[in-house]
Scaffold this motif. Structure first.
Motif, PDB file in Angstrom:
ATOM      1  N   VAL A  38      52.860 -29.238 -24.179  1.00  0.00           N
ATOM      2  CA  VAL A  38      51.793 -28.521 -24.085  1.00  0.00           C
ATOM      3  C   VAL A  38      51.217 -28.431 -25.685  1.00  0.00           C
ATOM      4  CG1 VAL A  38      50.055 -26.999 -23.555  1.00  0.00           C
ATOM      5  CG2 VAL A  38      51.577 -27.922 -21.816  1.00  0.00           C
ATOM      6  N   ARG A  39      52.083 -28.053 -26.476  1.00  0.00           N
ATOM      7  CA  ARG A  39      51.720 -27.804 -27.832  1.00  0.00           C
ATOM      8  C   ARG A  39      51.284 -29.240 -28.520  1.00  0.00           C
ATOM      9  NH1 ARG A  39      55.958 -25.353 -29.190  1.00  0.00           N
ATOM     10  NH2 ARG A  39      55.246 -23.221 -28.478  1.00  0.00           N
ATOM     11  N   PHE A  58      40.606 -25.489 -22.634  1.00  0.00           N
ATOM     12  CA  PHE A  58      41.212 -26.350 -21.687  1.00  0.00           C
ATOM     13  C   PHE A  58      42.318 -26.016 -21.057  1.00  0.00           C
ATOM     14  CE2 PHE A  58      43.135 -30.543 -20.436  1.00  0.00           C
ATOM     15  CZ  PHE A  58      42.210 -31.034 -19.506  1.00  0.00           C
ATOM     16  N   PHE A  59      43.473 -25.677 -22.150  1.00  0.00           N
ATOM     17  CA  PHE A  59      44.707 -25.642 -21.765  1.00  0.00           C
ATOM     18  C   PHE A  59      45.370 -24.253 -21.346  1.00  0.00           C
ATOM     19  CE2 PHE A  59      45.036 -29.745 -24.271  1.00  0.00           C
ATOM     20  CZ  PHE A  59      45.860 -30.466 -23.351  1.00  0.00           C
ATOM     21  N   GLN A  64      53.478 -26.025 -15.149  1.00  0.00           N
ATOM     22  CA  GLN A  64      53.973 -27.152 -14.382  1.00  0.00           C
ATOM     23  C   GLN A  64      54.200 -26.972 -13.092  1.00  0.00           C
ATOM     24  OE1 GLN A  64      58.114 -27.531 -15.823  1.00  0.00           O
ATOM     25  NE2 GLN A  64      58.058 -29.861 -15.537  1.00  0.00           N
ATOM     26  N   ASP A  65      53.516 -27.834 -12.157  1.00  0.00           N
ATOM     27  CA  ASP A  65      53.549 -27.752 -10.825  1.00  0.00           C
ATOM     28  C   ASP A  65      54.493 -28.616  -9.941  1.00  0.00           C
ATOM     29  OD1 ASP A  65      52.716 -27.616  -7.930  1.00  0.00           O
ATOM     30  OD2 ASP A  65      50.600 -27.847  -8.428  1.00  0.00           O
ATOM     31  N   GLN A  66      55.755 -27.919  -9.449  1.00  0.00           N
ATOM     32  CA  GLN A  66      56.691 -28.534  -8.876  1.00  0.00           C
ATOM     33  C   GLN A  66      56.321 -29.291  -7.572  1.00  0.00           C
ATOM     34  OE1 GLN A  66      59.735 -29.275 -10.140  1.00  0.00           O
ATOM     35  NE2 GLN A  66      59.223 -27.712 -11.899  1.00  0.00           N
ATOM     36  N   SER A  67      55.064 -28.730  -6.912  1.00  0.00           N
ATOM     37  CA  SER A  67      54.717 -29.524  -5.811  1.00  0.00           C
ATOM     38  C   SER A  67      54.280 -30.795  -5.821  1.00  0.00           C
ATOM     39  CB  SER A  67      53.798 -28.522  -5.093  1.00  0.00           C
ATOM     40  OG  SER A  67      52.658 -28.297  -5.751  1.00  0.00           O
ATOM     41  N   ASN A 144      46.598 -29.196 -14.180  1.00  0.00           N
ATOM     42  CA  ASN A 144      48.298 -28.929 -13.879  1.00  0.00           C
ATOM     43  C   ASN A 144      48.698 -30.157 -13.531  1.00  0.00           C
ATOM     44  OD1 ASN A 144      47.768 -26.442 -14.912  1.00  0.00           O
ATOM     45  ND2 ASN A 144      47.922 -25.396 -12.909  1.00  0.00           N
ATOM     46  N   ALA A 145      48.244 -30.839 -12.591  1.00  0.00           N
ATOM     47  CA  ALA A 145      48.873 -32.122 -11.794  1.00  0.00           C
ATOM     48  C   ALA A 145      49.057 -33.133 -12.991  1.00  0.00           C
ATOM     49  CB  ALA A 145      48.059 -32.528 -10.817  1.00  0.00           C
ATOM     50  N   LEU A 146      48.013 -33.306 -13.899  1.00  0.00           N
ATOM     51  CA  LEU A 146      48.057 -34.501 -14.762  1.00  0.00           C
ATOM     52  C   LEU A 146      49.015 -34.153 -15.980  1.00  0.00           C
ATOM     53  CD1 LEU A 146      44.258 -35.114 -15.068  1.00  0.00           C
ATOM     54  CD2 LEU A 146      45.899 -36.582 -14.087  1.00  0.00           C
ATOM     55  N   VAL A 147      49.218 -32.731 -16.297  1.00  0.00           N
ATOM     56  CA  VAL A 147      49.845 -32.503 -17.319  1.00  0.00           C
ATOM     57  C   VAL A 147      51.493 -32.643 -16.946  1.00  0.00           C
ATOM     58  CG1 VAL A 147      50.696 -30.493 -18.898  1.00  0.00           C
ATOM     59  CG2 VAL A 147      48.289 -30.956 -18.559  1.00  0.00           C
ATOM     60  N   THR A 148      51.772 -32.099 -15.424  1.00  0.00           N
ATOM     61  CA  THR A 148      53.128 -32.253 -14.914  1.00  0.00           C
ATOM     62  C   THR A 148      53.474 -33.525 -14.900  1.00  0.00           C
ATOM     63  OG1 THR A 148      52.647 -30.095 -13.894  1.00  0.00           O
ATOM     64  CG2 THR A 148      54.296 -31.609 -12.946  1.00  0.00           C
ATOM     65  N   LEU A 149      52.658 -34.427 -14.527  1.00  0.00           N
ATOM     66  CA  LEU A 149      53.136 -35.938 -14.500  1.00  0.00           C
ATOM     67  C   LEU A 149      53.282 -36.508 -15.677  1.00  0.00           C
ATOM     68  CD1 LEU A 149      50.793 -36.797 -11.519  1.00  0.00           C
ATOM     69  CD2 LEU A 149      53.269 -36.732 -11.264  1.00  0.00           C
ATOM     70  N   ALA A 150      52.442 -36.026 -16.519  1.00  0.00           N
ATOM     71  CA  ALA A 150      52.584 -36.804 -17.948  1.00  0.00           C
ATOM     72  C   ALA A 150      54.006 -36.120 -18.550  1.00  0.00           C
ATOM     73  CB  ALA A 150      51.270 -36.421 -18.850  1.00  0.00           C
TER      74      ALA A 150
END
Length: 398
Positions: A38-39, A58-59, A64-67, A144-150
């Motif tokens: 994230v940083r 924004f951040f 992180q979303d494990q689901s 959260n979904a986008l950051v998790t998948l990235a």
């Protein structure tokens, strides 16, 4: 009179283009500590010209979303064959609601048909399958979904750019990082569009000054139409038509990868099930989703555009077929398909095809495009009808 963008708007657009045009960097920066990841995103956004305050807002609170990861790894619905899948998605109630929505938003669909030449049935089908006409849009936090998948290293080149598109939407006032929700893969709104697609193709159809795909059916439908047009939709042309084929026909040229003229298909005995061919002069593919004894369709050039929206053959064919139903086509003739394979059998088939040198992609139990082509090649080699529909007999023969 055309209103020119401000210097600040140009700066932000230039920054966004720079961020989205670095796939090598995107692919390299994934995994490791989530906080460090994230940083790095924040540093990259600031270096591209976004204000530190905007980036921090924004951040703020990102997690992180494990689901999301669980959803990404369990897409078993696409293992179902076309007949079962289409019957599961298409009900009389959904059909009736689609026709009702077509009447309710008649003026919007008239605008779409005039502007882009896309039939209302096409958009109604997407609207139905993506969110049940807006009723089920997903409750995953989009940021959260986008950051998790990235951060996950499976497809960072796909999802990392979407983070910066969401950041740009936030800067424009069309995205709330804490409250905007959607599908697990980051799609937003009634027709489930990714942030970059909203930025590029979003239309303020209701004139309120914002592109709001979650609450404005007009914005959602017009944006989807603009996106399909950009992808190459051929105005006022058909996309799919049910046909019949002779029992003894050579089906080795069936499948999306092969195209013939309508005259050639007619010469081989292919005929429209009802009325006449939807186009006089066109090339089309013969689709046999469950083999030569099951349903049969001719796919016209516009059918290829569906794959720009979704890569699943079963989903795409079902959406295209449902669009024809909404336009008045009858229920397809399911025929008497030969027994198919279970999920485990399909995985075993894929492993055996790989062992013979075929590229089937992941061993996932899904009868995708690569697996279908490999099946067809082996069917030709072994003397089976080459219709790309794997059966237990084929599995045993391999």
């Amino acid at each position: 009179m055309r209103v020119l963008p401000s210097a600040k708007a140009v700066l932000h657009r230039t920054a966004l283009i720079a961020l989205l045009s670095a796939p090598t960097l995107a692919a390299a920066q994934c995994g490791g500590s989530f906080q460090n990841f994230v940083r790095g995103l924040k540093d990259e956004a600031v270096s591209a010209g976004y204000a530190i305050s905007t980036v921090n807002e924004f951040f703020n609170g990102v997690s992180q979303d494990q689901s999301v990861l669980r959803a990404d790894r369990s897409q078993g619905v696409f293992q179902k064959p076309f007949v079962e899948f289409s019957r599961r998605l298409i009900s009389q109630s959904r059909l009736n609601r689609g026709r009702s929505k077509g009447e309710e938003f008649d003026k919007i669909f008239d605008r779409i048909e005039t502007t882009y030449g896309i039939n209302r049935g096409v958009l109604l089908a997407f609207w139905a399958f993506e969110t049940d006409y807006g009723a089920v849009q997903g409750d995953f936090n989009t940021r959260n979904a986008l950051v998790t998948l990235a951060h996950d290293c499976r497809r960072p080149d796909l999802f990392r750019p979407q983070i910066f598109s969401a950041l740009e939407l936030y800067r424009k006032g069309d995205f709330d990082p804490a409250r905007t929700t959607g599908a697990w893969a980051g799609e937003i709104g009634m027709v489930q569009m990714l942030p970059s697609d909203i930025l590029e193709h979003g239309v303020d159809a209701d004139g309120d000054g914002h592109v709001t795909l979650k609450t404005s059916a007009a914005d959602a439908l017009m944006s989807a139409a603009r996106m399909l047009s950009h992808l190459g939709w051929r105005a006022n042309e058909p996309w799919l038509q049910e046909v019949t084929i002779p029992a003894d026909m050579d089906v080795s040229a069936s499948g999306p990868a092969y195209k013939k003229s309508l005259a050639d298909w007619e010469a081989m005995g292919v005929a429209p099930r009802t009325t006449s061919f939807a186009m006089k002069d066109a090339e089309a593919s013969l689709l046999l989703p469950q083999g030569h004894k099951g349903p049969a369709f001719l796919a016209y050039p516009n059918f290829d555009i569906y794959f720009e929206w979704n890569q699943s053959f079963t989903y795409v064919l079902t959406a295209a077929y449902f669009a024809t139903r909404l336009e008045g086509a009858p229920v397809y003739d399911a025929g008497s398909s030969e027994q198919g394979l279970s999920g485990d059998q399909m995985k075993e088939l894929q492993r055996r095809l790989q062992a013979r040198g075929h590229d089937v992609g992941d061993v996932d139990g899904i009868l995708g495009a690569n697996t279908r082509l490999a099946v067809q090649k082996e069917q030709k080699r072994l003397g089976f009808p080459a219709d790309a529909w794997p059966t237990p007999d084929l599995l045993n023969a391999l």
